[in-house]
Scaffold this motif. Structure first.
Motif, PDB file in Angstrom:
ATOM      1  N   UNK A   3       7.102  -5.889  -4.660  1.00 15.35           N
ATOM      2  CA  UNK A   3       7.653  -6.661  -3.543  1.00 15.35           C
ATOM      3  C   UNK A   3       6.714  -7.806  -3.198  1.00 15.35           C
ATOM      4  N   UNK A   4       7.251  -9.036  -3.242  1.00 11.32           N
ATOM      5  CA  UNK A   4       6.417 -10.207  -2.949  1.00 11.32           C
ATOM      6  C   UNK A   4       6.748 -10.781  -1.581  1.00 11.32           C
ATOM      7  N   UNK A   5       5.894 -11.684  -1.123  1.00 12.92           N
ATOM      8  CA  UNK A   5       6.090 -12.277   0.202  1.00 12.92           C
ATOM      9  C   UNK A   5       5.814 -11.280   1.317  1.00 12.92           C
ATOM     10  N   UNK A   6       5.002 -10.264   1.041  1.00 12.61           N
ATOM     11  CA  UNK A   6       4.680  -9.239   2.038  1.00 12.61           C
ATOM     12  C   UNK A   6       3.193  -9.358   2.402  1.00 12.61           C
ATOM     13  N   UNK A   7       2.906  -9.531   3.675  1.00  9.71           N
ATOM     14  CA  UNK A   7       1.509  -9.620   4.122  1.00  9.71           C
ATOM     15  C   UNK A   7       1.098  -8.313   4.789  1.00  9.71           C
ATOM     16  N   UNK A   8      -0.096  -7.818   4.443  1.00  9.85           N
ATOM     17  CA  UNK A   8      -0.625  -6.597   5.068  1.00  9.85           C
ATOM     18  C   UNK A   8      -1.518  -7.001   6.234  1.00  9.85           C
TER      19      UNK A   8
ATOM     20  N   UNK B  69       1.987 -13.585  -2.028  1.00 10.89           N
ATOM     21  CA  UNK B  69       2.543 -14.756  -2.722  1.00 10.89           C
ATOM     22  C   UNK B  69       4.008 -14.480  -3.083  1.00 10.89           C
ATOM     23  N   UNK B  70       4.852 -15.526  -3.155  1.00  9.28           N
ATOM     24  CA  UNK B  70       6.275 -15.283  -3.432  1.00  9.28           C
ATOM     25  C   UNK B  70       6.586 -14.709  -4.812  1.00  9.28           C
TER      26      UNK B  70
END
Lengths: 111, 407
Positions: free
Chosen positions: B80-85, B39-40
């Motif tokens: 850190x946001x906006x990061x997809x695993x 999520x942002x």
């Protein structure tokens, strides 16, 4: 002019402290708050239709709001297909309805 | 962009569990901690939650999240946001985590990914304007945009009632909270008797006094069938919510978006009474199918799972210290079973102590802290406003036993 869906003066959560910016959706100039997800800015402008189903052509919009269901795909100029519920709005963004993905089974490639 | 980042502890999920874990561990030790989230902004479901406590004060998740974020910032935690695993790989000395912003190498990995909502395919549910109740909550409480002016909620459970109340506070009209139709496929909660059984578990958060006072008694004496028979067809107002336990939402209507719903009266066992169908104009519908633990990353890592219905679904096997069966991999929050945010926060603190202990820092000092943290999770669970399920303790014990067996 329809009544805005923005909640002004929430009794418990206070006010939103974000800058008003401009963007376009399908060529129409609209306003939203900087950093809010694209889907939210569109909803605030009473826009719920974000794409059409690949085969049936029926309208689709935001469903899960957490990036899981992939129903809210829109076309963002310079980025391609993005999830409208997770992509923060920025000044000058040019957004269009999500394009229809090709179908490997039927062989349909165009949108 | 694709430069490999290094850390000692990587936490996936910046919600109540993840942020609490990061704040606890970094407050105690000199240890690099990184938190990532898709999520942002950080906060997870804390951002959109509020409820009234027993003393009538309001618990506002957004404020709790802001406090945790400050603690993390002061402690030097990188969020850190906006990061997809999208991938996990076990290395001899930790984990390689593949993300949309490049690889991260970490010694310890904590999965605090939370929960997702069970979808409920009702006729017309793909129309724009139909959304999960969690999405309606995020729109109204996180972004302060109404999901619509007037809506219908389908699904009667802990989540739907709590969020319905939040929507009403935000000035959104709720025309009704009804049951799903029972004809599609059998879900729990699709008939009046099951719904009442569920409501009697709400304990102090039950939306009506008769449920609070009568809940335990009703459970003990199996009164749900009787209550279901007596429940008025037009519904009752609880928490200013039109709760309709004898009504099912049959279909959602509209050309390109939601224009109305068709509802019908149902018998005690959930069958539609012919001729009772009626159309009600609404511009949104929120579907409340309940929550399940969001555990894909644990599956990707290779954790064994146990299906535990009391906890909402498939749970990665772990012990009371929140260790999984895989080296240096921990879980906290709703990934271990669906409960409230306060339990998730206590679990986050416990995971932090568990990792500190395993890291071998001053074990004699860490052990009592770890035991205290275990006791605290139990205490927070016991005193929670909303009891998600009466059998949570025994269900959790089954998972811990399986962990011992596995190891």
């Amino acid at each position: 002019m329809r009544k805005s869906l923005r909640i002004n003066h929430h009794p418990l959560l206070g006010e939103m402290d974000k800058k008003v910016i401009s963007f376009t959706y399908n060529g129409e100039k609209l306003q939203g708050l900087e950093g809010e997800p694209i889907a939210v800015a569109l909803l605030a402008n009473h826009i719920r239709i974000l794409r059409r189903h690949e085969e049936s052509g029926s309208a689709r919009g935001l469903y899960c709001g957490i990036g899981h269901c992939m129903e809210c795909r829109v076309e963002l100029l310079g980025k391609g297909q993005v999830r409208a519920c997770l992509t923060p709005l920025k000044e000058g963004m040019e957004i269009r309805e999500g394009s229809r993905l090709p179908n490997a089974i039927t062989g349909r490639v165009d949108s | 962009m694709s430069e490999v980042q290094q850390t000692d502890l990587l936490i996936v999920g910046a919600g109540p569990a993840g942020l609490s874990a990061a704040a606890t561990i970094s407050a105690d030790r000199d240890f690099r901690v990184m938190v990532i989230d898709e999520f942002p902004e950080p906060g997870g479901r804390l951002l959109g939650q509020f409820h009234e406590e027993r003393n009538h004060s309001w618990w506002i998740g957004k404020i709790v999240a802001a406090d945790l974020i400050i603690q993390n910032t002061l402690a030097g935690v990188m969020i850190q946001c906006g990061v997809s695993v999208y991938g996990l790989e076990l290395l001899p000395d930790g984990w390689r985590v593949l993300t949309s912003k490049g690889d991260i190498r970490t010694k310890y990995l904590l999965l605090a990914t939370g929960a997702a909502e069970v979808p409920m395919p009702i006729s017309g549910w793909t129309l724009p304007g139909v959304m999960s109740i969690g999405a309606a909550q995020v729109m109204a409480n996180v972004h302060q945009v109404k999901p619509g002016e007037r809506g219908y909620i389908v699904g009667v459970n802990v989540l739907s009632l709590a969020i319905a109340k939040e929507l009403v506070v935000a000035g959104i009209e709720i025309e009704g909270i009804a049951l799903p139709p029972d004809d599609l496929f059998a879900m729990e909660e699709t008939n009046p008797v099951a719904a009442i059984e569920l409501l009697t578990r709400l304990s102090d958060a039950a939306p009506a006094p008769w449920m609070r006072w009568g809940g335990k008694l009703a459970q003990k004496m199996k009164l749900s069938r009787l209550i279901a028979s007596c429940f008025p067809k037009k519904g009752v107002k609880v928490w200013d919510l039109p709760l309709q336990l004898r009504t099912a939402l049959v279909s959602i209507q509209g050309v390109d978006q939601v224009e109305s719903v068709i509802v019908a009266d149902v018998t005690r066992s959930g069958e539609i009474i012919e001729g009772s169908q009626r159309e009600i104009e609404v511009d949104f519908v929120a579907i409340a199918g309940g929550l399940y633990p969001l555990a894909e990353l644990a599956a990707l890592a290779g954790c064994p799972f146990l299906y535990v219905s009391e906890l909402g679904g498939n749970i990665p096997v772990h012990n009371e210290r929140l260790k999984t069966t895989l080296p240096n991999l921990y879980v906290a929050g709703n990934i271990t079973g669906v409960e409230g945010a306060q339990v998730a926060m206590a679990q986050g603190r416990l995971a932090a102590h568990s990792i500190s202990y395993d890291a071998g820092w001053f074990a004699c000092e860490e052990e009592p802290k770890l035991l205290d943290a275990i006791a605290e999770v139990k205490e927070v669970r016991r005193s929670a406003m909303i009891q998600f399920h009466p059998e949570i303790d025994s269900a959790r014990k089954r998972i811990y036993e399986l962990f011992e067996h596995w190891m």
